[in-house]
Design an enzyme around this catalytic site. Structure first.
Site, mmCIF file in Angstrom:
data_model
loop_
_atom_site.group_PDB
_atom_site.id
_atom_site.type_symbol
_atom_site.label_atom_id
_atom_site.label_comp_id
_atom_site.label_asym_id
_atom_site.label_seq_id
_atom_site.Cartn_x
_atom_site.Cartn_y
_atom_site.Cartn_z
ATOM 1 N N LYS A 45 -147.251 123.780 79.296
ATOM 2 C CA LYS A 45 -146.443 122.687 79.841
ATOM 3 C C LYS A 45 -144.973 122.730 79.434
ATOM 4 C CE LYS A 45 -148.410 120.884 82.261
ATOM 5 N NZ LYS A 45 -148.739 121.573 83.552
ATOM 6 N N HIS A 107 -150.080 132.013 77.168
ATOM 7 C CA HIS A 107 -149.827 130.874 76.279
ATOM 8 C C HIS A 107 -150.227 131.229 74.843
ATOM 9 C CE1 HIS A 107 -148.764 128.240 79.475
ATOM 10 N NE2 HIS A 107 -149.969 128.026 79.951
ATOM 11 N N SER A 137 -146.532 115.745 78.941
ATOM 12 C CA SER A 137 -146.875 116.573 80.096
ATOM 13 C C SER A 137 -148.282 117.157 79.931
ATOM 14 C CB SER A 137 -145.830 117.689 80.226
ATOM 15 O OG SER A 137 -146.125 118.516 81.315
HETATM 16 P P1 A3P Z 1 -144.066 117.366 83.773
HETATM 17 O O1 A3P Z 1 -145.533 117.244 83.571
HETATM 18 O O2 A3P Z 1 -143.264 116.686 82.703
HETATM 19 O O3 A3P Z 1 -143.652 116.936 85.147
HETATM 20 P P2 A3P Z 1 -145.997 124.558 82.987
HETATM 21 O O4 A3P Z 1 -145.591 125.311 84.188
HETATM 22 O O5 A3P Z 1 -145.706 125.238 81.698
HETATM 23 O O6 A3P Z 1 -147.408 124.078 83.095
HETATM 24 O O7 A3P Z 1 -145.069 123.258 82.914
HETATM 25 C C1 A3P Z 1 -145.214 122.214 83.845
HETATM 26 C C2 A3P Z 1 -144.092 121.226 83.626
HETATM 27 O O8 A3P Z 1 -142.866 121.825 84.100
HETATM 28 C C3 A3P Z 1 -144.307 119.949 84.421
HETATM 29 O O9 A3P Z 1 -143.684 118.909 83.666
HETATM 30 C C4 A3P Z 1 -143.529 120.268 85.705
HETATM 31 O O10 A3P Z 1 -143.153 119.146 86.446
HETATM 32 C C5 A3P Z 1 -142.313 120.977 85.096
HETATM 33 N N1 A3P Z 1 -141.612 121.765 86.096
HETATM 34 C C6 A3P Z 1 -142.110 122.742 86.889
HETATM 35 N N2 A3P Z 1 -141.163 123.190 87.724
HETATM 36 C C7 A3P Z 1 -140.042 122.487 87.467
HETATM 37 C C8 A3P Z 1 -138.721 122.486 88.011
HETATM 38 N N3 A3P Z 1 -138.393 123.285 89.006
HETATM 39 N N4 A3P Z 1 -137.813 121.627 87.477
HETATM 40 C C9 A3P Z 1 -138.145 120.795 86.468
HETATM 41 N N5 A3P Z 1 -139.386 120.745 85.917
HETATM 42 C C10 A3P Z 1 -140.319 121.586 86.406
#
Ligand code: A3P
Length: 328
Positions: A45, A107, A137
């Site tokens: 996340k 991860h 998140s």
């Molecule tokens: P949130 O749950 O706070 O919205 P991962 O890809 O490591 O699983 O992380 C997911 C997190 O990154 C989520 O956070 C998601 O919304 C955020 N995220 C993914 N793409 C994004 C973007 N283009 N801009 C900002 N946040 C992004």
């Protein structure tokens, strides 16, 4: 597809894990990295999908348009340690990637990374996100992802996060372990989610210079525009809506982003007229006027939880060089 019950956490060589990420252990550990492989490493996340997509577009954005419309990013950038039959394992998918360089996501805490990545001197991009937003998140992700352990309520979830009892272990050990690695391994680019939110153009430039890429200004602009939160949320290839184990009605994968509160709305239309008033209003509402979202933790942490978290954080995060921003 019938799903098994949610997995349980267990201790795996000192790190909390679930069987989905340990069942293929020998194959993962024996994975044969190639010198031009690029490993994207994160605590869950922290912005893995975002950076994966940026790298994919930088390398392959000019390939056939079909690739952009038919292959989800999680297939273009396989998740090395995942093993959830009947789906092919991440290691198998990575092995069979037809493109060069191979972009591979993990991860794993640094001590678990297969040694061939270090032996081959592969480039590694590590993304870190502030602990508070990362915990929030992760909580919502565990609610919606049926192959993650049951999260329980927020209060016990946060306690578990502080104790390192989340899949892939302690956030504190993860970010510190990778930071230490960076001191001795020069092919590691350590970046922060908050910087990407604040200035994606600059962070993409830094990525390009680390990777030795020099896209034209037009290509760079295309990448930047394609990886905004809103574009990625709309894009079926990046929003994970095709993944059956994720229930987006519980919480969407692309959960936050452009703040939707009224203060931000007022901010955008009235800035020229009454900026000082609006800024005070935003502070009052504790909203961020930034295009992405840093600081959602404020909507989840109670004052007492925040105090306890900060106390505990000080004890675990002693390295003054590794600094996170919980608001921007
Ligand atoms: P949130 O749950 O706070 O919205 P991962 O890809 O490591 O699983 O992380 C997911 C997190 O990154 C989520 O956070 C998601 O919304 C955020 N995220 C993914 N793409 C994004 C973007 N283009 N801009 C900002 N946040 C992004």
């Amino acid at each position: 597809m019938e799903l098994p019950p949610r997995p349980q956490l267990f201790d795996f060589n000192g790190v909390s894990m679930t069987n989905i990420f340990t069942d293929n252990w020998d194959n993962v550990q024996n994975f044969k990295a190639r010198p031009d492989d690029i490993l994207i490493a994160t605590y869950p996340k922290a912005g893995t999908t975002w950076v994966s997509y940026i790298l994919d577009l930088l390398y392959f954005g000019n390939m056939s348009p079909d690739r952009q419309t038919s292959i989800p990013v999680h297939d273009r950038v396989p998740f090395l340690e995942i093993c959830a039959p009947p789906l092919p394992s991440g290691a198998d998918l990575a092995d069979k990637l037809p493109t060069t360089p191979r972009l591979i996501k993990t991860h794993l805490p640094v001590q678990f990374v297969p040694k061939s990545f270090w032996e081959q001197r592969c480039k590694v991009v590590y993304v870190a996100r502030n602990a508070k937003d990362n915990a929030v998140s992760y909580f919502h992700f565990d609610r919606m992802n049926l192959i993650q352990p049951e999260p329980g309520d927020w209060s016990s979830y946060l306690q578990g996060f502080m104790e390192g009892k989340r899949v892939f272990g302690s956030w504190y050990d993860h970010v510190n372990g990778w930071w230490e690695k960076k001191q001795s391994y020069s092919n590691l680019h350590y970046m922060f989610y908050e910087d990407l939110i604040e200035d994606s153009e600059q962070e993409i430039d830094r990525l390009c210079s680390f990777l030795g890429l020099s896209p034209s200004p037009e290509e760079k602009e295309r990448v930047r525009a394609s990886v905004t939160f809103d574009s990625m949320k709309q894009n079926k290839m990046t929003n994970y809506t095709s993944v059956p184990v994720m229930n987006h009605k519980v919480s969407p994968f692309m959960r936050k982003g452009t703040t939707s509160c009224w203060a931000t709305f007022f901010f955008s239309i009235s800035i020229s007229v009454c900026a000082p008033f609006i800024i005070r209003l935003i502070k009052y509402c504790e909203c961020s006027p930034s295009p992405g979202k840093v600081g959602d933790w404020k909507n989840h942490f109670t004052v007492a939880q925040n105090e306890q978290f900060d106390e505990d954080y000080k004890k675990k995060m002693k390295n003054p060089d590794l600094k996170f921003r919980c608001e921007i």
